[in-house]
Design a protein around this motif. Sequence first.
Motif, PDB file in Angstrom:
ATOM      1  N   VAL A   1    -131.695 -60.548  29.874  1.00  0.00           N
ATOM      2  CA  VAL A   1    -132.595 -60.500  28.721  1.00  0.00           C
ATOM      3  C   VAL A   1    -131.755 -60.582  27.457  1.00  0.00           C
ATOM      4  O   VAL A   1    -130.897 -59.728  27.224  1.00  0.00           O
TER       5      VAL A   1
ATOM      6  N   CYS B   1    -131.885 -60.280  23.657  1.00  0.00           N
ATOM      7  CA  CYS B   1    -132.716 -59.866  22.520  1.00  0.00           C
ATOM      8  C   CYS B   1    -131.876 -59.460  21.314  1.00  0.00           C
ATOM      9  O   CYS B   1    -132.374 -58.808  20.400  1.00  0.00           O
TER      10      CYS B   1
ATOM     11  N   VAL C   1    -135.775 -63.340  23.925  1.00  0.00           N
ATOM     12  CA  VAL C   1    -136.687 -62.718  22.958  1.00  0.00           C
ATOM     13  C   VAL C   1    -136.644 -63.501  21.659  1.00  0.00           C
ATOM     14  O   VAL C   1    -135.647 -63.485  20.927  1.00  0.00           O
TER      15      VAL C   1
ATOM     16  N   SER D   1    -139.858 -64.822  18.702  1.00  0.00           N
ATOM     17  CA  SER D   1    -140.814 -64.128  17.832  1.00  0.00           C
ATOM     18  C   SER D   1    -141.967 -65.062  17.509  1.00  0.00           C
ATOM     19  O   SER D   1    -141.799 -66.298  17.485  1.00  0.00           O
TER      20      SER D   1
ATOM     21  N   VAL E   1    -140.222 -64.577  25.230  1.00  0.00           N
ATOM     22  CA  VAL E   1    -140.894 -63.397  24.680  1.00  0.00           C
ATOM     23  C   VAL E   1    -141.088 -63.605  23.184  1.00  0.00           C
ATOM     24  O   VAL E   1    -140.127 -63.860  22.455  1.00  0.00           O
ATOM     25  N   CYS E   2    -142.324 -63.512  22.723  1.00  0.00           N
ATOM     26  CA  CYS E   2    -142.632 -63.667  21.301  1.00  0.00           C
ATOM     27  C   CYS E   2    -143.399 -62.443  20.801  1.00  0.00           C
ATOM     28  O   CYS E   2    -144.636 -62.421  20.837  1.00  0.00           O
ATOM     29  N   PRO E   3    -142.688 -61.423  20.352  1.00  0.00           N
ATOM     30  CA  PRO E   3    -143.372 -60.253  19.807  1.00  0.00           C
ATOM     31  C   PRO E   3    -143.929 -60.535  18.416  1.00  0.00           C
ATOM     32  O   PRO E   3    -143.431 -61.393  17.684  1.00  0.00           O
TER      33      PRO E   3
ATOM     34  N   ILE F   1    -143.048 -56.423  27.820  1.00  0.00           N
ATOM     35  CA  ILE F   1    -142.019 -57.332  28.338  1.00  0.00           C
ATOM     36  C   ILE F   1    -141.779 -57.090  29.822  1.00  0.00           C
ATOM     37  O   ILE F   1    -141.714 -58.042  30.619  1.00  0.00           O
TER      38      ILE F   1
END
Length: 258
Positions: free
Chosen positions: A81, A83, A133, A135, A176-178, A206
């Motif tokens: 991962v 990030c 990660v 966004s 991953v798009c927070p 996630i």
Amino acid sequence: MRLLGSTVWVVGASSGIGAALARELQARSARVAVSARDGAKLARVAGGTMTVVPVDVTDRAAVREAAGLVEAAVGPPDAVVVCSGLWEQGRPGELDLDSFTKHLDTNVLGMATCIAEVLPGMRERGHGSIVGVASVAGYRGLPGAEAYGACKAAQINLLESLRAGLHGTGVRVQTVCPGFVDTPMTSANTFPMPFIITAGQAARAIADGMAKDRSEIVFPLRMAVLMKAARLVPVGLWARLAAPSGTSKTTTTTKEHA
């Protein structure tokens, strides 16, 4: 992906989403290795129960060494991962090249460097998960986020390209798009952050997405719907809608985790 008993290397785990995710994965019985630049912060996150390997993602040689140390300690990672990230709020309508370069080095080249170190092994073994990660800021251009948004768009495209290229190899790629997450990175933001969630909530989202092999993990739901809808707005209209009101007096703030 079966998290129970899996080995996961979390890069950018000294604070924020990365730290919360490392703890969440461990709570789900994964073997976790954590990396970031700040070894002392990593040690606090690990609490003596995770493998700690400090690394600066902008240093290619250091990333290669860190990948070797992680594999020696816990074995080849089933998932990596990435990030680690940098966010600097700029002045709308201006472009700071020094800031832009720093964003590229950490967010884009840093992610690519980490992936490049683990990808050959995953391909050879015929399995593995690369989790990047990015966004929702990468969906549309926003004033004051020229560097950050461009990097997030690049990350999304990088991961999507890899996903297509790795189809059928056994190596999965998850993006991953927070939306807004309450972390040290966002603590100095001076603008409204709609639908903001905690780092713990982000980590659970996630981990759930990883376990379900989702190609795209976007959260929270309301922000996901809002930003995906924004993609449909014509470019001319978007420029008018996104334009800052009044004169630009935005100060520059910096937050990073790597």
